[in-house]
Design an enzyme around this catalytic site. Structure first.
Site, PDB file in Angstrom:
ATOM      1  N   ARG A  16      41.575  42.103  28.209  1.00 47.46           N
ATOM      2  CA  ARG A  16      41.791  43.220  29.132  1.00 47.46           C
ATOM      3  C   ARG A  16      40.438  43.816  29.486  1.00 47.46           C
ATOM      4  NH1 ARG A  16      46.573  46.741  27.554  1.00 47.46           N
ATOM      5  NH2 ARG A  16      47.612  45.248  28.927  1.00 47.46           N
ATOM      6  N   GLY A  18      38.014  46.180  32.747  1.00 48.19           N
ATOM      7  CA  GLY A  18      38.091  47.329  33.636  1.00 48.19           C
ATOM      8  C   GLY A  18      38.781  47.026  34.945  1.00 48.19           C
ATOM      9  N   MET A  19      38.760  45.751  35.378  1.00 43.73           N
ATOM     10  CA  MET A  19      39.346  45.453  36.673  1.00 43.73           C
ATOM     11  C   MET A  19      40.450  44.398  36.603  1.00 43.73           C
ATOM     12  SD  MET A  19      36.391  43.207  38.560  1.00 43.73           S
ATOM     13  CE  MET A  19      35.938  41.582  37.968  1.00 43.73           C
ATOM     14  N   ALA A  20      40.742  43.851  35.428  1.00 41.86           N
ATOM     15  CA  ALA A  20      41.751  42.790  35.370  1.00 41.86           C
ATOM     16  C   ALA A  20      42.265  42.613  33.953  1.00 41.86           C
ATOM     17  CB  ALA A  20      41.163  41.473  35.879  1.00 41.86           C
ATOM     18  N   VAL A  22      43.777  39.400  31.507  1.00 46.75           N
ATOM     19  CA  VAL A  22      43.726  37.944  31.443  1.00 46.75           C
ATOM     20  C   VAL A  22      44.839  37.444  30.521  1.00 46.75           C
ATOM     21  CG1 VAL A  22      42.318  35.928  30.915  1.00 46.75           C
ATOM     22  CG2 VAL A  22      41.237  37.989  31.804  1.00 46.75           C
ATOM     23  N   ASP A 139      27.024  40.928  38.098  1.00 47.16           N
ATOM     24  CA  ASP A 139      27.708  41.593  36.980  1.00 47.16           C
ATOM     25  C   ASP A 139      27.529  40.796  35.690  1.00 47.16           C
ATOM     26  OD1 ASP A 139      29.177  43.622  35.800  1.00 47.16           O
ATOM     27  OD2 ASP A 139      31.108  42.684  36.227  1.00 47.16           O
TER      28      ASP A 139
END
Length: 561
Positions: A16, A18-20, A22, A139
């Site tokens: 888990r 910040g944007m997704a 898995v 990133d």
């Protein structure tokens, strides 16, 4: 089980961010294990982001390298949010990597410097490949780096960070979404354009964190951290971990230089110095040739000498900081010299265009098309590549579709022209991954199917059969059986109970034999004498054929006095 795009089965949550989120998953069409990244619904509300995300995912999917997590597919799935509205949820189908995130390894404490350099060297290899392809990651952080159980390093999320950052309006917003303020470069913090050296700054921070188990800059909020990236010099790693060598200190601090011109200019240069320092030597700093510098960072033809580091420095300073001129206009000789140089450049460009548009024999001698070797054995492929004055490098990869020792693909692909002697990465099938069939007998059919797919196998046909004691919908047997060794992608068939028994006709049999046959089916048998006949044989019974489990059956036997 949730299904995406009609083929991807979504399994357990394994990560888990910040944007997704898995999940582990299975591509039911190809029978292979994959990782499924489901982006946060709040990122999907902007149509511009969805469009940008699709474009960036497509670009990232073109990259194929052993140090980069492959993207197989991307799309959108319609879901219903808490308010009952339909939302388009973007997803990515990626290569499944069996290993640990680098951030989890760092959480265990500082990593020994030789191992840290080994890991960062593979990260820089991935960046070198992506930068040559014109892709800046933006990133780079431990949460985007995986280390497999065999020690292979895999970098992920190429292109995805760009789609997110391009949709953000400010540092604070970007940090909230992506959560990477600790790895910002100064130019990112200032909102300036980024290039390959931005990734190298972030990679320097990752190396710092591996060596010390601490981030170089921390703060109460992303803006405070960004301020430190711009204005505060980091401590050398040895100040926090005395086992770090002075040579490696110098490598880390150069990678984290505020001025991008003071940093390493290419990933290869960074990797070379890091490996030299890890070997106990002191790296020798060499100025980058101007042409190579431009090509590496801005995509300019490496053969053109169109600038220098000093030129870029002058272009990047404020107008007030530029070197003042001491005369009102240049001498006449300079003007005519400039005109002459301009004419030469125009003629050279014209001749170059003519050469490119009309291939000559010379062109064929300095570039070679990669031969088509897909489907050949590695030995055949290596011979074909060698015959074209190229070198081959073998990388083994499991495959369900391609038999062992056959070529799956090459990088670069067939037909692409490359320089003589260039290494061609040849991906060779090692066959399907060996798998043991899970224990599914005695469990519900749906749960059995989940266990089969989770093991990397394919659910085959299921047939129903009679059983005296196995409940309806529960697996009676499987082929191959539990514990048997097979290969990933193999099919497992099931026999499932229909909840019925088939009651045989026992008329004409002895009472004892009839009782034995019916009791073996776990039926409730009631024996009643028939006074109309004699001989002890069964004269009739109440039920034959299909019946529910544990049904009551009455049999009548001849017992005339």
């Amino acid at each position: 089980m949730r299904l995406l795009a009609g083929r991807y089965q979504v399994g357990d949550l394994i990560g888990r961010g910040g944007m997704a989120d898995v999940h582990v998953g299975t591509d039911s069409r190809l029978g292979r294990r994959v990782a499924i990244k489901l982006l946060k619904p709040e990122l999907a509300t902007d149509p511009a982001f969805r469009s940008r995300f699709r474009r960036e995912a497509q670009e990232a999917a073109k990259m194929a390298h052993p140090t980069i997590v492959r993207i197989f597919d991307a799309g959108e799935e319609t879901i219903v949010d808490d308010d009952g509205a339909e939302v388009q949820l973007p997803f990515i189908i990626m290569e499944f990597v069996d290993g640990r995130l680098l951030k989890d390894m760092i959480a265990d404490g500082p990593i020994e410097q030789t191992e840290a350099v080994r890991i960062i060297s593979q990260v820089l290899t991935a960046l070198e490949y992506s930068h040559r392809a014109g892709v800046v990651h933006r990133d780079v952080k431990p949460g985007n780096i995986m280390v497999t159980t065999t020690g292979q390093v895999k970098v992920m999320d190429f292109g995805i960070a760009r789609a997110v950052s391009d949709s953000s309006a400010s540092i604070a917003e970007t940090s909230t979404i992506v959560g990477t303020a600790q790895y910002f470069s100064p130019e990112q913090a200032r909102g300036e354009a980024v290039d390959a050296r931005t990734d190298l700054y972030s990679t320097g921070i990752v190396l710092f964190e591996m060596l010390t188990a601490q981030a170089p800059f921390t703060g109460d909020n992303p803006v405070a951290v960004a301020y430190q990236h711009v204005n505060q010099q980091p401590l050398p790693p040895s100040a926090l971990n005395p086992r770090v060598s002075p040579a490696l200190d110098a490598v880390v601090l150069r990678a984290m230089a505020k001025d991008r011109f003071d940093r390493f200019q290419t990933a290869g240069e960074f990797r070379t110095d890091a490996e030299t320092a890890a070997a106990g030597s002191i790296p020798v700093r060499k100025p980058a040739p101007a042409g190579e510098f431009n090509a590496a960072l801005f995509g300019v033809n490496p053969n053109s000498r169109v600038g220098s580091e000093a030129t870029f420095r002058q272009l990047n300073v404020d107008q007030n900081d530029r070197i003042p001129r001491t005369q009102n206009r240049p001498p006449v000789a300079w003007i005519w010299g400039g005109v002459a140089v301009l004419i030469v450049i125009i003629v050279a460009v014209f001749m170059w265009v003519q050469t490119v548009s009309q291939p000559t024999e010379l062109t064929g001698n300095v570039s070679i098309p990669v031969p088509e070797v897909v489907g050949l054995t590695y030995e055949e492929a290596a011979a074909a590549i060698s015959g074209e004055n190229l070198a081959s490098e073998r990388v083994d990869e499991t495959s369900v579709e391609v038999e062992a020792n056959r070529v799956i693909r090459t990088d670069p692909e067939a037909g692409i022209r490359v320089a003589p002697g260039q290494d061609i990465t040849v991906y060779v099938s090692s066959g399907a991954r060996p798998v043991n069939v899970p224990q599914i007998v005695g469990i519900d059919q749906a749960a059995a199917a989940e266990a089969i797919t989770a093991a990397g196998l394919v659910v085959g046909t299921s047939t129903q059969d009679y059983s005296p004691n196995v409940k309806a919908g529960v697996v009676i047997s499987a082929t191959p059986g539990a514990g048997e060794a097979t290969s990933e992608g193999a099919t497992v068939t099931m026999v499932v109970s229909n909840g019925l028994v088939k009651i045989p006709d026992v008329t004409g049999q002895d009472v004892a034999a009839a009782n034995t046959a019916l009791l073996a089916l776990q039926l409730e048998v009631k024996t009643v004498p028939d006074l109309s006949c004699s001989g002890g044989k069964i004269s009739s019974q109440s039920v034959t054929g299909d019946a529910p489990q544990r049904s009551a059956v009455q049999i009548n036997f001849c017992n005339k006095p």
